[in-house]
Design a protein around this motif. Structure first.
Motif, mmCIF file in Angstrom:
data_model
loop_
_atom_site.group_PDB
_atom_site.id
_atom_site.type_symbol
_atom_site.label_atom_id
_atom_site.label_comp_id
_atom_site.label_asym_id
_atom_site.label_seq_id
_atom_site.Cartn_x
_atom_site.Cartn_y
_atom_site.Cartn_z
ATOM 1 N N ASP A 29 0.926 -1.067 0.066
ATOM 2 C CA ASP A 29 0.085 0.003 0.054
ATOM 3 C C ASP A 29 1.088 1.316 -0.081
ATOM 4 O OD1 ASP A 29 -2.095 1.794 0.293
ATOM 5 O OD2 ASP A 29 -2.742 1.366 2.200
ATOM 6 N N SER A 31 0.253 4.272 -0.464
ATOM 7 C CA SER A 31 -0.134 5.650 0.101
ATOM 8 C C SER A 31 0.114 5.487 1.453
ATOM 9 C CB SER A 31 -1.656 5.587 -0.017
ATOM 10 O OG SER A 31 -2.559 4.513 0.551
ATOM 11 N N THR A 63 9.319 3.721 -3.392
ATOM 12 C CA THR A 63 8.475 4.775 -3.135
ATOM 13 C C THR A 63 8.988 6.193 -3.063
ATOM 14 O OG1 THR A 63 6.999 3.296 -1.700
ATOM 15 C CG2 THR A 63 6.440 5.690 -1.344
ATOM 16 N N GLU A 91 -4.646 4.782 -8.528
ATOM 17 C CA GLU A 91 -5.545 3.830 -8.215
ATOM 18 C C GLU A 91 -7.080 4.485 -8.304
ATOM 19 O OE1 GLU A 91 -4.662 0.438 -6.726
ATOM 20 O OE2 GLU A 91 -2.928 0.510 -8.264
ATOM 21 N N GLY A 108 4.443 8.033 -4.917
ATOM 22 C CA GLY A 108 4.235 6.981 -5.649
ATOM 23 C C GLY A 108 5.254 5.951 -5.972
ATOM 24 N N ARG A 109 4.870 4.879 -6.715
ATOM 25 C CA ARG A 109 6.130 3.789 -6.782
ATOM 26 C C ARG A 109 6.436 4.171 -8.376
ATOM 27 N NH1 ARG A 109 5.521 -2.296 -8.990
ATOM 28 N NH2 ARG A 109 3.604 -1.346 -9.659
ATOM 29 N N ASP A 123 3.252 4.904 -10.460
ATOM 30 C CA ASP A 123 2.106 4.326 -10.413
ATOM 31 C C ASP A 123 1.423 4.278 -8.945
ATOM 32 O OD1 ASP A 123 3.108 2.118 -9.429
ATOM 33 O OD2 ASP A 123 2.195 0.683 -10.756
ATOM 34 N N GLN A 124 0.257 3.947 -8.593
ATOM 35 C CA GLN A 124 -0.148 3.929 -7.336
ATOM 36 C C GLN A 124 0.029 5.248 -6.485
ATOM 37 O OE1 GLN A 124 0.786 0.419 -4.840
ATOM 38 N NE2 GLN A 124 1.220 -0.881 -7.045
ATOM 39 N N SER A 126 -0.278 9.265 -4.942
ATOM 40 C CA SER A 126 -1.443 9.649 -4.105
ATOM 41 C C SER A 126 -1.054 11.129 -3.860
ATOM 42 C CB SER A 126 -1.615 8.966 -2.657
ATOM 43 O OG SER A 126 -0.541 8.908 -1.997
#
Length: 129
Positions: A29, A31, A63, A91, A108-109, A123-124, A126
């Protein structure tokens, strides 16, 4: 003979359980993770220009946190572009207050660098602020 078969079956079951646990481990996760790197886009570009292989190994699947100006918003694909250099996907749907020209800090990643489009991919993502 029966002991050897029983021990063989027991070992096979233990190996299967360990293998299943490894394959189906819970997802990260991003975030809630602390950022491994907090870096500016010019510094990131400088590292990739100096040695892209070394920089990719350093940042790949980490991250990262970036602060930059939002230059484009793609609501349909849940993505934003920062300083025309970073393409970040989300996401979930984008927050309502995301507009072009505004400064934002995102986390993000890091996926990599796209040579063709000359942009970094996250991606992912926030929004932090």
């Amino acid at each position: 003979m029966k002991k050897k078969i029983l021990i063989g079956i027991l070992i096979s079951v233990v190996i299967a359980i360990v293998f299943y646990g490894y394959i189906y481990q819970s997802h990260r996760d991003i975030s809630t993770e602390a950022a491994t790197y907090s870096i500016s886009i010019p510094e990131l570009e400088k590292e990739f220009t100096a040695n892209d292989s070394l920089a990719l190994v350093k940042y790949q699947d980490q991250t990262i946190e970036l602060t930059a100006q939002i230059t484009a918003v793609d609501i349909e694909n849940k993505a934003i572009i920062l300083d025309n250099k970073v393409f970040a996907t989300f996401e979930e749907s984008l927050p309502e207050n995301i507009i072009s020209g505004k400064m934002a800090t995102i986390k993000g990643r890091f996926l990599g660098y796209d040579d063709l489009l000359e942009e970094f991919k996250l991606d992912q993502s926030s929004i932090i602020r």
